[in-house]
Enzyme design. Structure first.
Site, short mmCIF file in Angstrom:
data_model
loop_
_atom_site.label_atom_id
_atom_site.label_comp_id
_atom_site.label_asym_id
_atom_site.label_seq_id
_atom_site.Cartn_x
_atom_site.Cartn_y
_atom_site.Cartn_z
NE ARG A 30 42.13 43.83 47.32
CZ ARG A 30 42.18 42.16 46.98
NH1 ARG A 30 43.82 41.78 47.82
NH2 ARG A 30 41.38 41.64 46.98
NE ARG A 39 43.12 39.12 43.39
CZ ARG A 39 41.48 39.18 43.84
NH1 ARG A 39 40.49 38.70 43.09
NH2 ARG A 39 41.95 40.80 43.92
NE ARG A 81 40.51 36.34 47.11
CZ ARG A 81 39.84 37.41 46.89
NH1 ARG A 81 38.67 37.26 46.81
NH2 ARG A 81 39.53 38.53 46.73
CE LYS A 131 32.56 42.23 45.85
NZ LYS A 131 34.02 42.19 47.03
NE ARG A 153 36.64 47.14 44.55
CZ ARG A 153 36.72 45.95 44.23
NH1 ARG A 153 36.14 46.04 43.33
NH2 ARG A 153 37.04 45.42 44.29
P1 AMP Z 1 38.49 42.92 42.68
O1 AMP Z 1 39.02 41.44 41.82
O2 AMP Z 1 37.07 42.88 42.81
O3 AMP Z 1 38.85 42.36 44.15
O4 AMP Z 1 39.11 43.28 42.50
C1 AMP Z 1 41.04 43.87 42.31
C2 AMP Z 1 41.72 45.14 42.59
O5 AMP Z 1 40.83 45.72 40.91
C3 AMP Z 1 40.82 46.04 44.01
O6 AMP Z 1 42.08 45.94 44.15
C4 AMP Z 1 40.91 47.42 42.43
O7 AMP Z 1 42.24 47.72 42.58
C5 AMP Z 1 41.20 46.78 41.17
N1 AMP Z 1 39.05 47.29 40.59
C6 AMP Z 1 38.19 46.14 40.66
N2 AMP Z 1 37.21 47.25 40.50
C7 AMP Z 1 37.16 47.91 40.52
C8 AMP Z 1 36.54 49.01 40.14
N3 AMP Z 1 35.29 48.67 40.21
N4 AMP Z 1 36.42 50.39 40.74
C9 AMP Z 1 37.76 50.68 40.49
N5 AMP Z 1 38.84 49.57 41.28
C10 AMP Z 1 38.36 48.20 40.87
#
Ligand code: AMP
Length: 191
Positions: free
Chosen positions: A146, A134, A128, A14, A89
Site C-alpha cells: 500500500r 482490517r 491498527r 486521515k 488517489r
Molecule cells: P483506505 O481505507 O483509504 O486506506 O483504503 C483501503 C483500500 O481501498 C486501499 O488500499 C485501496 O485498495 C482501496 N481504495 C480506497 N480508496 C481508493 C481510491 N481512491 N482509489 C483506488 N483504490 C482505493
C-alpha cells in the site's frame, strides 16, 4: 461550499482527523475506503471486484472509485461541503473530481497534505491491524504494498493540485489534538 481533500499516505491519520473535521465544519465525509468496505460487507459485485485489489494492497481501478464518488455526490445535493478522504488517489481521479465539482458549480478549495515518516507509518498500520479488523492492516507485505502504491501512483496527486496552488502541508506527527489544530488553522485561513 467548502470542499476539502485530506491527503496523505496510508496510516497518516486521515480517518481520525476526518471524523473531527466534519463535525467542526459541518461537512459530508466521503471516504472511498469506507465506501468500498461497505460494498464488500454487502457482497455487491463492485465490492467483490474491489476486494481482489484491496487484499493485495493495490489501488482499485479508477473507473470503479470515480463511479462511486459520482453517485455519492448525486445523493448529497444539499450539503455545506465535502471532505474527501482517501480520494483522489491518482491524477486521473483528481481530474475526474474537478469535472464532477464543476458540474455542481463548485470546486476543491484546498488539499491538506499530512506528512508522516515511513517508519512511523509502518508502526501505526501494523498496530491498527491488531484492532481494526482490517485484513489489509495485519500483513506486513500488504502494508508495504500500500505504501509502494502511494509512492508510485498517489504522490503525484499532490503535484496535480500544486499547479493550482491548492496544497498546504501539515505535520501529521504529534498528538491528535495538535494535528487537528494545525489542520483547522490552515482551513480557517481559507474561509
Ligand atoms: P483506505 O481505507 O483509504 O486506506 O483504503 C483501503 C483500500 O481501498 C486501499 O488500499 C485501496 O485498495 C482501496 N481504495 C480506497 N480508496 C481508493 C481510491 N481512491 N482509489 C483506488 N483504490 C482505493
Amino acid at each position: 461550499m467548502l470542499n476539502l481533500i485530506l491527503f496523505g499516505p496510508p496510516g497518516s491519520g486521515k480517518g481520525t482527523q476526518s471524523e473531527k473535521l466534519i463535525v467542526k465544519y459541518g461537512l459530508k465525509h466521503l471516504s472511498t475506503g469506507d465506501l468500498l468496505r461497505s460494498e464488500i460487507a454487502q457482497q455487491t459485485s463492485l465490492g467483490l471486484e474491489a476486494k481482489n485489489f484491496m487484499d493485495k494492497g493495490q489501488l482499485v481501478p479508477d473507473a470503479v472509485v470515480i463511479g462511486m464518488i459520482r453517485s455519492a455526490l448525486e445523493t448529497n445535493p444539499d450539503v455545506k461541503g465535502f471532505l474527501f478522504d482517501g480520494f483522489p488517489r491518482t491524477p486521473a481521479q483528481a481530474a475526474a473530481l474537478d469535472e464532477l465539482m464543476e458540474l455542481k458549480g463548485t470546486s476543491i478549495n484546498t488539499m491538506l497534505a499530512m506528512e508522516v515518516s515511513e517508519q512511523e507509518l509502518m508502526i501505526r498500520l501494523l498496530k491498527r491491524g491488531e484492532t481494526s479488523g482490517r485484513s489489509d492492516d495485519t500483513n506486513e507485505e500488504v502494508v508495504k504494498a500500500r505504501i509502494t502504491e502511494y509512492h508510485n501512483k498517489t504522490a503525484a496527486v499532490a503535484d496535480y493540485y500544486h499547479q493550482f496552488g491548492k496544497v498546504v502541508t501539515v505535520k501529521g506527527e504529534g498528538s491528535i489534538e495538535a494535528i487537528f489544530n494545525s489542520l483547522c488553522k490552515e482551513i480557517d485561513q481559507k474561509i
